[in-house]
Motif scaffolding. Structure first.
Motif, PDB file in Angstrom:
ATOM      1  N   ARG A   4       0.841  -1.145  -0.076  1.00 46.33           N
ATOM      2  CA  ARG A   4      -0.031  -0.063   0.015  1.00 46.33           C
ATOM      3  C   ARG A   4       0.793   1.295  -0.084  1.00 46.33           C
ATOM      4  NH1 ARG A   4      -3.977  -2.365   4.598  1.00 46.33           N
ATOM      5  NH2 ARG A   4      -5.200  -3.705   3.105  1.00 46.33           N
ATOM      6  N   ILE A   5       2.050   1.377   0.797  1.00 43.84           N
ATOM      7  CA  ILE A   5       2.910   2.480   0.970  1.00 43.84           C
ATOM      8  C   ILE A   5       4.191   1.641   0.947  1.00 43.84           C
ATOM      9  CG2 ILE A   5       3.515   4.238   2.377  1.00 43.84           C
ATOM     10  CD1 ILE A   5       0.660   4.149   3.608  1.00 43.84           C
ATOM     11  N   ASP A   6       5.156   2.538   0.480  1.00 34.67           N
ATOM     12  CA  ASP A   6       6.596   2.023   0.393  1.00 34.67           C
ATOM     13  C   ASP A   6       6.898   2.741   1.737  1.00 34.67           C
ATOM     14  OD1 ASP A   6       9.367   1.699   0.399  1.00 34.67           O
ATOM     15  OD2 ASP A   6       9.560   2.504  -1.603  1.00 34.67           O
ATOM     16  N   TYR A   7       7.007   2.065   2.794  1.00 39.31           N
ATOM     17  CA  TYR A   7       7.100   2.445   4.307  1.00 39.31           C
ATOM     18  C   TYR A   7       8.616   2.578   4.751  1.00 39.31           C
ATOM     19  CZ  TYR A   7       6.726  -2.682   5.280  1.00 39.31           C
ATOM     20  OH  TYR A   7       7.084  -4.092   4.931  1.00 39.31           O
ATOM     21  N   TYR A   8       9.360   2.149   3.938  1.00 37.67           N
ATOM     22  CA  TYR A   8      10.790   2.295   4.167  1.00 37.67           C
ATOM     23  C   TYR A   8      11.041   3.593   3.567  1.00 37.67           C
ATOM     24  CZ  TYR A   8      11.944  -2.592   5.636  1.00 37.67           C
ATOM     25  OH  TYR A   8      11.981  -3.643   6.402  1.00 37.67           O
ATOM     26  N   ILE A 130       8.649  -9.589  16.596  1.00 35.30           N
ATOM     27  CA  ILE A 130       7.863 -10.041  15.530  1.00 35.30           C
ATOM     28  C   ILE A 130       6.471  -9.790  15.411  1.00 35.30           C
ATOM     29  CG2 ILE A 130       7.629 -12.133  16.731  1.00 35.30           C
ATOM     30  CD1 ILE A 130       8.074 -11.719  12.774  1.00 35.30           C
ATOM     31  N   ASN A 131       6.014  -9.420  16.432  1.00 32.53           N
ATOM     32  CA  ASN A 131       4.504  -8.945  16.632  1.00 32.53           C
ATOM     33  C   ASN A 131       4.465  -7.393  16.034  1.00 32.53           C
ATOM     34  OD1 ASN A 131       2.338 -10.505  18.062  1.00 32.53           O
ATOM     35  ND2 ASN A 131       4.089 -11.029  19.094  1.00 32.53           N
ATOM     36  N   SER A 132       5.639  -6.594  16.114  1.00 31.40           N
ATOM     37  CA  SER A 132       5.611  -5.331  15.550  1.00 31.40           C
ATOM     38  C   SER A 132       5.593  -5.611  13.935  1.00 31.40           C
ATOM     39  CB  SER A 132       6.766  -4.424  15.978  1.00 31.40           C
ATOM     40  OG  SER A 132       6.817  -4.058  17.158  1.00 31.40           O
ATOM     41  N   TRP A 133       6.563  -6.433  13.532  1.00 34.25           N
ATOM     42  CA  TRP A 133       6.525  -6.682  12.122  1.00 34.25           C
ATOM     43  C   TRP A 133       5.380  -7.150  11.496  1.00 34.25           C
ATOM     44  CZ3 TRP A 133       9.862  -4.474   9.435  1.00 34.25           C
ATOM     45  CH2 TRP A 133      11.433  -3.991   9.617  1.00 34.25           C
ATOM     46  N   ASN A 134       4.678  -8.152  12.197  1.00 29.86           N
ATOM     47  CA  ASN A 134       3.416  -8.709  11.594  1.00 29.86           C
ATOM     48  C   ASN A 134       2.579  -7.730  11.331  1.00 29.86           C
ATOM     49  OD1 ASN A 134       3.192 -11.848  13.624  1.00 29.86           O
ATOM     50  ND2 ASN A 134       4.287 -11.323  11.759  1.00 29.86           N
ATOM     51  N   ARG A 135       2.372  -6.863  12.527  1.00 32.16           N
ATOM     52  CA  ARG A 135       1.320  -5.491  12.181  1.00 32.16           C
ATOM     53  C   ARG A 135       1.924  -4.582  11.227  1.00 32.16           C
ATOM     54  NH1 ARG A 135       0.893  -8.376  16.350  1.00 32.16           N
ATOM     55  NH2 ARG A 135      -0.927  -8.344  18.071  1.00 32.16           N
ATOM     56  N   VAL A 136       2.867  -4.478  11.180  1.00 28.24           N
ATOM     57  CA  VAL A 136       3.474  -3.533   9.897  1.00 28.24           C
ATOM     58  C   VAL A 136       3.236  -4.194   8.492  1.00 28.24           C
ATOM     59  CG1 VAL A 136       5.400  -2.575   8.669  1.00 28.24           C
ATOM     60  CG2 VAL A 136       5.458  -2.239  10.951  1.00 28.24           C
ATOM     61  N   SER A 137       3.537  -5.225   8.499  1.00 32.25           N
ATOM     62  CA  SER A 137       3.292  -6.181   7.315  1.00 32.25           C
ATOM     63  C   SER A 137       2.013  -6.217   6.856  1.00 32.25           C
ATOM     64  CB  SER A 137       3.988  -7.555   7.181  1.00 32.25           C
ATOM     65  OG  SER A 137       4.019  -8.295   6.127  1.00 32.25           O
ATOM     66  N   ILE A 138       1.149  -6.835   7.623  1.00 36.55           N
ATOM     67  CA  ILE A 138      -0.426  -6.772   7.273  1.00 36.55           C
ATOM     68  C   ILE A 138      -0.924  -5.467   7.288  1.00 36.55           C
ATOM     69  CG2 ILE A 138      -2.570  -7.591   8.456  1.00 36.55           C
ATOM     70  CD1 ILE A 138      -1.098  -9.627  10.198  1.00 36.55           C
ATOM     71  N   SER A 139      -0.601  -4.541   7.988  1.00 34.97           N
ATOM     72  CA  SER A 139      -1.130  -2.965   7.718  1.00 34.97           C
ATOM     73  C   SER A 139      -0.829  -2.625   6.469  1.00 34.97           C
ATOM     74  CB  SER A 139      -0.670  -2.331   8.778  1.00 34.97           C
ATOM     75  OG  SER A 139      -1.173  -2.667  10.020  1.00 34.97           O
ATOM     76  N   MET A 140       0.494  -2.875   5.888  1.00 36.36           N
ATOM     77  CA  MET A 140       0.879  -2.254   4.568  1.00 36.36           C
ATOM     78  C   MET A 140       0.281  -3.005   3.512  1.00 36.36           C
ATOM     79  SD  MET A 140       2.261   0.315   5.421  1.00 36.36           S
ATOM     80  CE  MET A 140       2.750   1.244   6.902  1.00 36.36           C
ATOM     81  N   GLY A 141      -0.124  -4.271   3.702  1.00 32.96           N
ATOM     82  CA  GLY A 141      -0.731  -5.082   2.780  1.00 32.96           C
ATOM     83  C   GLY A 141       0.137  -6.031   2.000  1.00 32.96           C
ATOM     84  N   ASN A 142       1.314  -6.340   2.798  1.00 32.20           N
ATOM     85  CA  ASN A 142       2.209  -7.311   2.145  1.00 32.20           C
ATOM     86  C   ASN A 142       1.651  -8.731   2.049  1.00 32.20           C
ATOM     87  OD1 ASN A 142       4.201  -5.205   2.186  1.00 32.20           O
ATOM     88  ND2 ASN A 142       5.159  -6.102   4.308  1.00 32.20           N
ATOM     89  N   PHE A 143       1.757  -9.495   1.007  1.00 32.40           N
ATOM     90  CA  PHE A 143       1.346 -10.861   0.714  1.00 32.40           C
ATOM     91  C   PHE A 143       2.821 -11.641   0.560  1.00 32.40           C
ATOM     92  CE2 PHE A 143      -2.161  -7.900  -0.533  1.00 32.40           C
ATOM     93  CZ  PHE A 143      -3.202  -8.742   0.097  1.00 32.40           C
ATOM     94  N   ALA A 144       2.399 -12.931   0.610  1.00 35.45           N
ATOM     95  CA  ALA A 144       3.560 -13.887   0.549  1.00 35.45           C
ATOM     96  C   ALA A 144       3.344 -14.304  -1.076  1.00 35.45           C
ATOM     97  CB  ALA A 144       3.295 -15.304   1.220  1.00 35.45           C
ATOM     98  N   SER A 145       4.648 -14.271  -1.650  1.00 37.31           N
ATOM     99  CA  SER A 145       4.868 -14.526  -2.762  1.00 37.31           C
ATOM    100  C   SER A 145       5.673 -15.724  -3.338  1.00 37.31           C
ATOM    101  CB  SER A 145       5.321 -13.115  -3.842  1.00 37.31           C
ATOM    102  OG  SER A 145       6.677 -12.959  -3.194  1.00 37.31           O
ATOM    103  N   SER A 146       5.474 -16.506  -4.336  1.00 41.41           N
ATOM    104  CA  SER A 146       6.216 -17.369  -4.451  1.00 41.41           C
ATOM    105  C   SER A 146       7.641 -17.437  -4.746  1.00 41.41           C
ATOM    106  CB  SER A 146       5.615 -18.272  -5.804  1.00 41.41           C
ATOM    107  OG  SER A 146       5.765 -17.698  -6.911  1.00 41.41           O
ATOM    108  N   GLN A 147       8.542 -18.196  -4.369  1.00 41.14           N
ATOM    109  CA  GLN A 147       9.949 -18.144  -4.689  1.00 41.14           C
ATOM    110  C   GLN A 147      10.365 -19.043  -5.694  1.00 41.14           C
ATOM    111  OE1 GLN A 147      11.467 -19.607  -1.032  1.00 41.14           O
ATOM    112  NE2 GLN A 147      10.613 -17.811   0.272  1.00 41.14           N
ATOM    113  N   LYS A 148      10.906 -17.915  -6.907  1.00 43.75           N
ATOM    114  CA  LYS A 148      11.451 -18.795  -8.010  1.00 43.75           C
ATOM    115  C   LYS A 148      12.899 -18.913  -7.989  1.00 43.75           C
ATOM    116  CE  LYS A 148       7.372 -16.984 -10.145  1.00 43.75           C
ATOM    117  NZ  LYS A 148       6.652 -16.427 -10.995  1.00 43.75           N
TER     118      LYS A 148
END
Length: 148
Positions: A4-8, A130-148
């Motif tokens: 959603r946002i480039d939070y870095y 890790i709870n902080s990272w989970n909340r940042v990741s979920i709030s920012m709309g990060n999704f798991a993607s396949s590793q190629k």
């Protein structure tokens, strides 16, 4: 992955503090594999697919077995986690679900049977991180993607 946002980019000073904590945690006495298992368990509870994907991959690279990765959500019924790991996972669940579970005195005492004062603090910091990272990741709309 579409965020959603480039939070870095948007909040570099805030992200810098999270990354500094990661550097600190990587140097603690908590075993690397256990650190990753804790991250996986908290991420399962929080429903963070991005972090589950990341930390499952990371712990495999450390040589962790598939059996221990797959069964982490049912650690109580497994004899292939040590008592020290089990109490750390219980602490992970209690802190992750702190509004419901708290951290009761008996759990604190059992954790201290295996971990000294500094290690206890480091476990708490690791779990909150890790709870902080989970909340940042979920709030920012990060999704798991396949590793190629």
């Amino acid at each position: 992955m579409k965020q959603r946002i480039d939070y870095y980019k948007t909040a570099p000073d805030g992200m810098k503090h999270l990354l500094e904590m990661e550097k600190y945690l990587s140097k603690t006495e908590i075993h690397k594999n256990l650190r990753e298992l804790i991250k996986i368990r908290a991420s399962q509870i929080n429903g963070c697919a991005f972090c589950l994907n990341l930390h499952s991959s990371d712990v495999r690279k450390l040589g962790e077995t598939e059996q221990r990765i797959y069964c982490i959500s049912a650690w109580r019924e497994c004899d292939f986690y040590t008592n020290a790991e089990k109490v750390a996972l219980e602490l992970t669940e209690s802190i992750t679900l702190i509004s419901d579970l708290k951290v009761p005195e008996d759990l604190y005492a059992r954790v201290r049977d295996y971990y000294d004062e500094k290690e206890y603090v480091d476990l708490v910091l690791l779990i909150t991180q890790i709870n902080s990272w989970n909340r940042v990741s979920i709030s920012m709309g990060n999704f798991a993607s396949s590793q190629k």
